[in-house]
Design a protein around this motif. Structure first.
Motif, PDB file in Angstrom:
ATOM      1  N   ARG A 160     -35.171  -6.083  33.611  1.00 25.10           N
ATOM      2  CA  ARG A 160     -35.398  -6.326  32.189  1.00 25.10           C
ATOM      3  C   ARG A 160     -35.228  -5.009  31.438  1.00 25.10           C
ATOM      4  O   ARG A 160     -35.818  -3.994  31.818  1.00 25.10           O
ATOM      5  CB  ARG A 160     -36.793  -6.884  31.974  1.00 25.10           C
ATOM      6  N   ILE A 161     -34.400  -5.039  30.400  1.00 26.81           N
ATOM      7  CA  ILE A 161     -34.218  -3.901  29.514  1.00 26.81           C
ATOM      8  C   ILE A 161     -34.470  -4.400  28.105  1.00 26.81           C
ATOM      9  O   ILE A 161     -33.697  -5.199  27.575  1.00 26.81           O
ATOM     10  CB  ILE A 161     -32.799  -3.296  29.635  1.00 26.81           C
ATOM     11  N   ASP A 162     -35.580  -3.937  27.538  1.00 26.79           N
ATOM     12  CA  ASP A 162     -35.990  -4.367  26.204  1.00 26.79           C
ATOM     13  C   ASP A 162     -36.170  -5.889  26.238  1.00 26.79           C
ATOM     14  O   ASP A 162     -36.940  -6.393  27.038  1.00 26.79           O
ATOM     15  CB  ASP A 162     -34.972  -3.889  25.167  1.00 26.79           C
ATOM     16  N   THR A 163     -35.442  -6.618  25.423  1.00 27.23           N
ATOM     17  CA  THR A 163     -35.576  -8.083  25.389  1.00 27.23           C
ATOM     18  C   THR A 163     -34.406  -8.778  26.088  1.00 27.23           C
ATOM     19  O   THR A 163     -34.105  -9.932  25.792  1.00 27.23           O
ATOM     20  CB  THR A 163     -35.674  -8.585  23.935  1.00 27.23           C
ATOM     21  N   TRP A 164     -33.766  -8.069  27.007  1.00 30.97           N
ATOM     22  CA  TRP A 164     -32.617  -8.601  27.728  1.00 30.97           C
ATOM     23  C   TRP A 164     -32.894  -8.586  29.222  1.00 30.97           C
ATOM     24  O   TRP A 164     -33.556  -7.688  29.728  1.00 30.97           O
ATOM     25  CB  TRP A 164     -31.383  -7.736  27.475  1.00 30.97           C
ATOM     26  N   ARG A 165     -32.350  -9.577  29.918  1.00 34.15           N
ATOM     27  CA  ARG A 165     -32.278  -9.504  31.387  1.00 34.15           C
ATOM     28  C   ARG A 165     -30.857  -9.086  31.723  1.00 34.15           C
ATOM     29  O   ARG A 165     -29.889  -9.671  31.230  1.00 34.15           O
ATOM     30  CB  ARG A 165     -32.643 -10.837  32.027  1.00 34.15           C
ATOM     31  N   ASP A 175     -26.622  -2.907  19.719  1.00 34.89           N
ATOM     32  CA  ASP A 175     -27.475  -1.803  20.158  1.00 34.89           C
ATOM     33  C   ASP A 175     -28.422  -2.301  21.232  1.00 34.89           C
ATOM     34  O   ASP A 175     -28.940  -3.421  21.148  1.00 34.89           O
ATOM     35  CB  ASP A 175     -28.303  -1.241  19.001  1.00 34.89           C
ATOM     36  N   LEU A 176     -28.633  -1.462  22.238  1.00 34.76           N
ATOM     37  CA  LEU A 176     -29.606  -1.745  23.290  1.00 34.76           C
ATOM     38  C   LEU A 176     -30.381  -0.458  23.507  1.00 34.76           C
ATOM     39  O   LEU A 176     -29.774   0.571  23.832  1.00 34.76           O
ATOM     40  CB  LEU A 176     -28.899  -2.198  24.570  1.00 34.76           C
ATOM     41  N   LEU A 177     -31.687  -0.511  23.286  1.00 35.71           N
ATOM     42  CA  LEU A 177     -32.536   0.687  23.344  1.00 35.71           C
ATOM     43  C   LEU A 177     -31.986   1.773  22.423  1.00 35.71           C
ATOM     44  O   LEU A 177     -31.885   2.934  22.800  1.00 35.71           O
ATOM     45  CB  LEU A 177     -32.665   1.202  24.775  1.00 35.71           C
ATOM     46  N   THR A 178     -31.609   1.389  21.231  1.00 30.94           N
ATOM     47  CA  THR A 178     -31.068   2.256  20.179  1.00 30.94           C
ATOM     48  C   THR A 178     -29.736   2.912  20.545  1.00 30.94           C
ATOM     49  O   THR A 178     -29.272   3.795  19.834  1.00 30.94           O
ATOM     50  CB  THR A 178     -32.072   3.342  19.728  1.00 30.94           C
ATOM     51  N   GLN A 179     -29.114   2.507  21.616  1.00 33.42           N
ATOM     52  CA  GLN A 179     -27.815   3.045  22.014  1.00 33.42           C
ATOM     53  C   GLN A 179     -26.724   2.024  21.694  1.00 33.42           C
ATOM     54  O   GLN A 179     -26.857   0.854  22.046  1.00 33.42           O
ATOM     55  CB  GLN A 179     -27.785   3.348  23.514  1.00 33.42           C
ATOM     56  N   PRO A 180     -25.640   2.451  21.043  1.00 33.69           N
ATOM     57  CA  PRO A 180     -24.550   1.506  20.770  1.00 33.69           C
ATOM     58  C   PRO A 180     -23.893   1.051  22.075  1.00 33.69           C
ATOM     59  O   PRO A 180     -23.692   1.840  22.988  1.00 33.69           O
ATOM     60  CB  PRO A 180     -23.581   2.307  19.905  1.00 33.69           C
ATOM     61  N   GLN A 181     -23.606  -0.219  22.136  1.00 35.45           N
ATOM     62  CA  GLN A 181     -22.991  -0.826  23.318  1.00 35.45           C
ATOM     63  C   GLN A 181     -21.829  -1.708  22.869  1.00 35.45           C
ATOM     64  O   GLN A 181     -21.791  -2.163  21.724  1.00 35.45           O
ATOM     65  CB  GLN A 181     -24.002  -1.728  24.045  1.00 35.45           C
ATOM     66  N   GLN A 182     -20.941  -1.984  23.799  1.00 38.77           N
ATOM     67  CA  GLN A 182     -19.897  -2.978  23.589  1.00 38.77           C
ATOM     68  C   GLN A 182     -19.892  -3.892  24.798  1.00 38.77           C
ATOM     69  O   GLN A 182     -20.139  -3.442  25.927  1.00 38.77           O
ATOM     70  CB  GLN A 182     -18.536  -2.324  23.410  1.00 38.77           C
ATOM     71  N   ALA A 183     -19.629  -5.149  24.555  1.00 36.37           N
ATOM     72  CA  ALA A 183     -19.558  -6.127  25.637  1.00 36.37           C
ATOM     73  C   ALA A 183     -18.713  -7.297  25.161  1.00 36.37           C
ATOM     74  O   ALA A 183     -18.436  -7.442  23.976  1.00 36.37           O
ATOM     75  CB  ALA A 183     -20.952  -6.603  26.030  1.00 36.37           C
ATOM     76  N   ASP A 213     -33.446 -12.690  25.631  1.00 35.25           N
ATOM     77  CA  ASP A 213     -34.568 -13.632  25.590  1.00 35.25           C
ATOM     78  C   ASP A 213     -34.456 -14.562  24.387  1.00 35.25           C
ATOM     79  O   ASP A 213     -34.801 -15.734  24.460  1.00 35.25           O
ATOM     80  CB  ASP A 213     -35.896 -12.875  25.502  1.00 35.25           C
ATOM     81  N   GLU A 214     -34.000 -14.010  23.286  1.00 34.87           N
ATOM     82  CA  GLU A 214     -33.835 -14.761  22.037  1.00 34.87           C
ATOM     83  C   GLU A 214     -32.408 -14.543  21.546  1.00 34.87           C
ATOM     84  O   GLU A 214     -31.797 -13.525  21.876  1.00 34.87           O
ATOM     85  CB  GLU A 214     -34.816 -14.252  20.970  1.00 34.87           C
TER      86      GLU A 214
END
Length: 189
Positions: free
Chosen positions: A54-59, A107-115, A76-77
């Motif tokens: 689990r990272i923040d509100t993500w699995r 953003d994930l944990l205040t870090q920009p991400q791409q997916a 999660d949401e």
């Protein structure tokens, strides 16, 4: 604010073990039903999951298949991401599998991400970050994960080195500062 176009995980997949099992079943089914016979597959590699956490509100999990090593992210949401046209649950329900859907930034944990957005009727919408799409050099799952662990070690070492050499994080004494301007052995201090 939630995105009404995002279909999250069904309630029966709230437990990590259930999510793992469903992800494995979905990808084994994709291999059998849609990807069988693809010459780019590395059939010696299994469909398997490593490192569900689990990272923040993500699995988040690492998924190895005969066609990719990828990080899958399940919120999660519904996240505050716009589902692009053609990617609603209704539009993708019977569509053929795409390894890489539309690219999204978040953003994930205040870090920009791409997916890449992906969808399967058993999993809902999820995000996929490809790690390796050419598995031809690897004969075993251990070889894939050993290579990935080496990438992580190298990244971590580079980050530590960058911090050590970062001028903002390095204290410089007056003597070291003067030595830079006068040169070593000048006797000026």
């Amino acid at each position: 604010m939630s995105n009404a176009g995002w279909q999250g995980l069904p309630p029966e997949l709230t437990a990590d073990d259930d999510l793992e099992q469903a992800v494995l079943e979905v990808h084994k089914g994709l291999l059998r039903e849609q990807l069988a016979g693809d010459p780019m597959l590395k059939l010696a590699l299994p469909v398997m999951i490593r490192a569900l956490r689990r990272i923040d509100t993500w699995r988040v999990l690492l998924l190895l298949t005969p066609w990719m090593l990828a990080r899958l992210l399940f919120p999660d949401e519904p996240p505050e991401l716009e589902v692009p046209p053609g990617w609603s649950a209704r539009e993708r329900c019977n569509a053929p599998y795409l390894v890489l859907g539309p690219n999204l930034s978040f953003d994930l944990l205040t870090q920009p991400q791409q997916a890449h957005l992906n969808y399967h009727h058993r999993l809902g919408h999820y995000l996929l970050q490809p790690i390796c799409l050419d598995l031809s050099p690897y004969e075993t799952a251990d070889a894939v994960f050993t290579a990935w662990n080496q990438v992580i070690r190298t990244r971590d070492e580079n980050m530590m080195q960058a911090k050590r050499d970062c001028p903002l994080q390095k204290e410089i004494s007056r003597r070291e500062l003067l030595r830079r301007f006068t040169g070593p052995g000048d006797g000026t201090s």
